[in-house]
Design a protein around this motif. Structure first.
Motif, PDB file in Angstrom:
ATOM      1  N   ALA A 181       0.790  -1.093   0.202  1.00 45.34           N
ATOM      2  CA  ALA A 181      -0.026  -0.031   0.041  1.00 45.34           C
ATOM      3  C   ALA A 181       0.841   1.462  -0.053  1.00 45.34           C
ATOM      4  O   ALA A 181       0.472   2.244  -0.661  1.00 45.34           O
ATOM      5  N   ILE A 182       2.107   1.053   0.647  1.00 44.85           N
ATOM      6  CA  ILE A 182       2.863   2.358   0.874  1.00 44.85           C
ATOM      7  C   ILE A 182       3.554   2.562  -0.550  1.00 44.85           C
ATOM      8  O   ILE A 182       3.683   3.706  -1.174  1.00 44.85           O
ATOM      9  N   ALA A 183       3.957   1.401  -1.291  1.00 48.43           N
ATOM     10  CA  ALA A 183       4.749   1.459  -2.265  1.00 48.43           C
ATOM     11  C   ALA A 183       4.002   1.677  -3.671  1.00 48.43           C
ATOM     12  O   ALA A 183       4.345   2.174  -4.621  1.00 48.43           O
ATOM     13  N   GLY A 184       2.549   1.142  -3.741  1.00 40.73           N
ATOM     14  CA  GLY A 184       1.884   1.274  -4.829  1.00 40.73           C
ATOM     15  C   GLY A 184       1.212   2.561  -5.417  1.00 40.73           C
ATOM     16  O   GLY A 184       0.584   2.694  -6.436  1.00 40.73           O
ATOM     17  N   GLY A 185       1.213   3.599  -4.583  1.00 43.72           N
ATOM     18  CA  GLY A 185       0.969   4.926  -4.889  1.00 43.72           C
ATOM     19  C   GLY A 185      -0.832   4.873  -5.078  1.00 43.72           C
ATOM     20  O   GLY A 185      -1.222   4.340  -4.344  1.00 43.72           O
ATOM     21  N   LYS A 186      -1.146   5.927  -6.222  1.00 39.59           N
ATOM     22  CA  LYS A 186      -2.386   5.975  -6.060  1.00 39.59           C
ATOM     23  C   LYS A 186      -3.378   4.903  -6.775  1.00 39.59           C
ATOM     24  O   LYS A 186      -4.616   4.945  -6.808  1.00 39.59           O
ATOM     25  N   GLN A 187      -2.637   3.673  -7.132  1.00 41.83           N
ATOM     26  CA  GLN A 187      -3.176   2.473  -7.719  1.00 41.83           C
ATOM     27  C   GLN A 187      -3.816   1.829  -6.557  1.00 41.83           C
ATOM     28  O   GLN A 187      -5.045   0.934  -6.746  1.00 41.83           O
ATOM     29  N   VAL A 188      -3.444   1.842  -5.271  1.00 41.71           N
ATOM     30  CA  VAL A 188      -3.893   1.170  -4.137  1.00 41.71           C
ATOM     31  C   VAL A 188      -4.949   1.791  -3.696  1.00 41.71           C
ATOM     32  O   VAL A 188      -4.941   3.180  -3.083  1.00 41.71           O
ATOM     33  N   VAL A 189      -6.004   1.011  -3.605  1.00 39.10           N
ATOM     34  CA  VAL A 189      -7.357   1.605  -2.917  1.00 39.10           C
ATOM     35  C   VAL A 189      -7.674   1.041  -1.570  1.00 39.10           C
ATOM     36  O   VAL A 189      -8.721   1.366  -0.923  1.00 39.10           O
ATOM     37  N   GLY A 190      -6.907   0.001  -1.192  1.00 40.45           N
ATOM     38  CA  GLY A 190      -7.381  -0.690   0.108  1.00 40.45           C
ATOM     39  C   GLY A 190      -6.259  -1.520   0.692  1.00 40.45           C
ATOM     40  O   GLY A 190      -5.209  -2.146  -0.031  1.00 40.45           O
ATOM     41  N   CYS A 191      -6.178  -1.571   1.851  1.00 42.27           N
ATOM     42  CA  CYS A 191      -5.093  -2.496   2.361  1.00 42.27           C
ATOM     43  C   CYS A 191      -5.650  -3.030   3.815  1.00 42.27           C
ATOM     44  O   CYS A 191      -6.319  -2.448   4.641  1.00 42.27           O
ATOM     45  N   VAL A 192      -5.682  -4.474   3.751  1.00 39.62           N
ATOM     46  CA  VAL A 192      -6.068  -5.351   5.110  1.00 39.62           C
ATOM     47  C   VAL A 192      -4.818  -5.963   5.477  1.00 39.62           C
ATOM     48  O   VAL A 192      -4.024  -6.698   4.715  1.00 39.62           O
ATOM     49  N   MET A 193      -4.331  -5.899   6.910  1.00 43.43           N
ATOM     50  CA  MET A 193      -3.172  -6.617   7.336  1.00 43.43           C
ATOM     51  C   MET A 193      -3.548  -7.338   8.649  1.00 43.43           C
ATOM     52  O   MET A 193      -4.145  -6.720   9.557  1.00 43.43           O
ATOM     53  N   TYR A 194      -3.401  -8.493   8.747  1.00 45.05           N
ATOM     54  CA  TYR A 194      -3.464  -9.184   9.718  1.00 45.05           C
ATOM     55  C   TYR A 194      -2.219  -9.754  10.522  1.00 45.05           C
ATOM     56  O   TYR A 194      -1.263 -10.249  10.065  1.00 45.05           O
ATOM     57  N   TYR A 195      -2.182  -9.081  11.815  1.00 44.32           N
ATOM     58  CA  TYR A 195      -0.901  -9.311  12.589  1.00 44.32           C
ATOM     59  C   TYR A 195       0.200  -9.352  11.931  1.00 44.32           C
ATOM     60  O   TYR A 195       1.020 -10.089  12.303  1.00 44.32           O
ATOM     61  N   GLY A 196       0.631  -8.268  10.980  1.00 41.58           N
ATOM     62  CA  GLY A 196       1.732  -8.164  10.362  1.00 41.58           C
ATOM     63  C   GLY A 196       2.504  -6.987  11.134  1.00 41.58           C
ATOM     64  O   GLY A 196       1.846  -6.137  11.891  1.00 41.58           O
ATOM     65  N   ARG A 197       3.951  -6.915  11.055  1.00 42.59           N
ATOM     66  CA  ARG A 197       4.585  -5.885  11.614  1.00 42.59           C
ATOM     67  C   ARG A 197       4.077  -4.611  10.914  1.00 42.59           C
ATOM     68  O   ARG A 197       4.293  -4.469   9.702  1.00 42.59           O
ATOM     69  N   PRO A 198       3.726  -3.427  11.784  1.00 47.12           N
ATOM     70  CA  PRO A 198       3.666  -2.314  11.202  1.00 47.12           C
ATOM     71  C   PRO A 198       4.776  -1.479  10.728  1.00 47.12           C
ATOM     72  O   PRO A 198       5.663  -1.739  11.097  1.00 47.12           O
ATOM     73  N   GLU A 199       4.524  -0.551   9.888  1.00 46.79           N
ATOM     74  CA  GLU A 199       5.538   0.323   9.468  1.00 46.79           C
ATOM     75  C   GLU A 199       5.682   1.247  10.813  1.00 46.79           C
ATOM     76  O   GLU A 199       4.824   1.978  10.853  1.00 46.79           O
ATOM     77  N   GLY A 200       7.049   1.687  11.196  1.00 47.50           N
ATOM     78  CA  GLY A 200       7.263   2.576  12.069  1.00 47.50           C
ATOM     79  C   GLY A 200       7.693   3.946  11.531  1.00 47.50           C
ATOM     80  O   GLY A 200       7.782   5.050  12.244  1.00 47.50           O
ATOM     81  N   ASP A 201       7.950   4.180  10.141  1.00 45.74           N
ATOM     82  CA  ASP A 201       8.224   5.385   9.725  1.00 45.74           C
ATOM     83  C   ASP A 201       7.271   6.125   9.266  1.00 45.74           C
ATOM     84  O   ASP A 201       6.429   6.009   8.371  1.00 45.74           O
ATOM     85  N   VAL A 202       7.053   7.245   9.956  1.00 49.91           N
ATOM     86  CA  VAL A 202       5.749   8.188   9.793  1.00 49.91           C
ATOM     87  C   VAL A 202       5.941   8.672   8.349  1.00 49.91           C
ATOM     88  O   VAL A 202       5.117   9.023   7.797  1.00 49.91           O
ATOM     89  N   GLU A 203       7.078   9.146   7.934  1.00 50.27           N
ATOM     90  CA  GLU A 203       7.257   9.771   6.527  1.00 50.27           C
ATOM     91  C   GLU A 203       6.798   8.900   5.612  1.00 50.27           C
ATOM     92  O   GLU A 203       5.962   9.211   4.480  1.00 50.27           O
ATOM     93  N   LYS A 204       7.017   7.332   5.868  1.00 49.10           N
ATOM     94  CA  LYS A 204       6.584   6.346   4.832  1.00 49.10           C
ATOM     95  C   LYS A 204       4.956   6.348   4.867  1.00 49.10           C
ATOM     96  O   LYS A 204       4.291   6.154   3.830  1.00 49.10           O
TER      97      LYS A 204
END
Length: 282
Positions: A181-204
């Motif tokens: 979802a972070i890398a896909g840009g405007k093509q990405v319209v939704g993201c479901v994450m089950y118990y995965g490691r979150p991104e900790g970089d606020v800028e990303k």
């Protein structure tokens, strides 16, 4: 002299704690090696959170497809096409076991329930599948961030620039779903994450083009509630929205092949995810 002795003693105790204290093992939640989960996957305590999957053989529709990747190699995935031509796509990201038959079954279930959406389960291990927690840990550690990104990018190029993409993933795949979802840009319209490691970089996180649905377990010692709370704070700081659903369940609770599978929580989480994806890909 006594004061100096005390200060030196405190210093040595901090630097070299007693042997019993050194042996106490905790699961790390911050790590930066080959990929964002590699150090966690190397931790024995985290490995022990994963019961060996019950053997399962998928028999159903779907085909293996290949595509070029930006690192000069070839990527692959398990594809289920929409019955009618559609630019709606769901990327499915595997658990740390790999693209096994359980993930193919999940992809098929989502394909059926989403109706007019193409579903592509990306193979993030290039054909390798683990059957033990030790094997899975090694596969995660051996998956370079560059290769993972190249496979996802290859998948995006495969579906085309007109594609509207959402993603879903579990465990290792939950992290990858968010990274997509972070890398896909405007093509990405939704993201479901089950118990995965979150991104900790606020800028990303600021680059997200979508909100996030996060599904976690309160008994999860690998991605504990404190980590989830920090993710919520980071998303707020980034000006993004995350909806968190916390179940009274363990890590990997939604995997039917997990002996600690929680059927009730899984059914509720699936309905929540399906409703979210239908809205995003509608």
């Amino acid at each position: 002299m006594r004061t100096i002795f005390i200060l030196v003693s405190i210093f040595l105790f901090k630097m070299f704690p007693p042997e019993t204290e050194q042996k106490q093992s905790t699961i790390p939640v911050c790590y930066t090696p080959a990929n964002d989960m590699s150090a966690l996957a190397a931790n024995t305590d985290f490995q022990m959170l994963h019961e060996a999957p019950v053997p399962f053989h998928y028999q159903g529709a779907g085909e293996t497809v290949t595509f070029p990747t930006s690192d000069g190699k070839t990527g692959s995935g398990f594809l289920l096409k929409s019955a009618k031509k559609s630019d709606k796509w769901l990327f499915v990201y595997q658990e740390w076991w790999g693209l096994n038959d359980h993930i193919k079954q999940e992809a098929a279930k989502l394909h059926k329930d989403l109706a007019d959406v193409n579903v592509l389960a990306l193979d993030m291990y290039d054909g390798k599948v683990a059957t033990t927690r030790e094997e899975a840990g090694k596969l995660v550690q051996g998956a370079s961030a560059e290769r993972l990104a190249a496979i996802t990018k290859g998948g995006v190029q495969y579906v085309g620039s007109n594609a509207k993409i959402a993603s879903i993933g579990w465990c290792f795949g939950g992290m990858l779903s968010l990274q997509n979802a972070i890398a896909g840009g405007k093509q990405v319209v939704g993201c479901v994450m089950y118990y995965g490691r979150p991104e900790g970089d606020v800028e990303k996180l600021k680059t997200l083009n979508t909100d996030v649905l996060g599904i976690f377990g309160s008994q999860d010692q690998g991605i504990p509630p404190a980590t989830v709370a920090k993710f919520q704070e980071d998303m707020k700081a980034a000006g993004k929205t995350v909806t968190v659903k916390m179940y009274d369940a363990v890590h990997g609770f939604a995997n039917p092949s997990n002996p600690k599978h929680d059927a009730a929580a899984t059914a509720d989480a699936y309905k929540l995810s399906l409703d979210y994806l239908k809205k995003k890909l509608g």
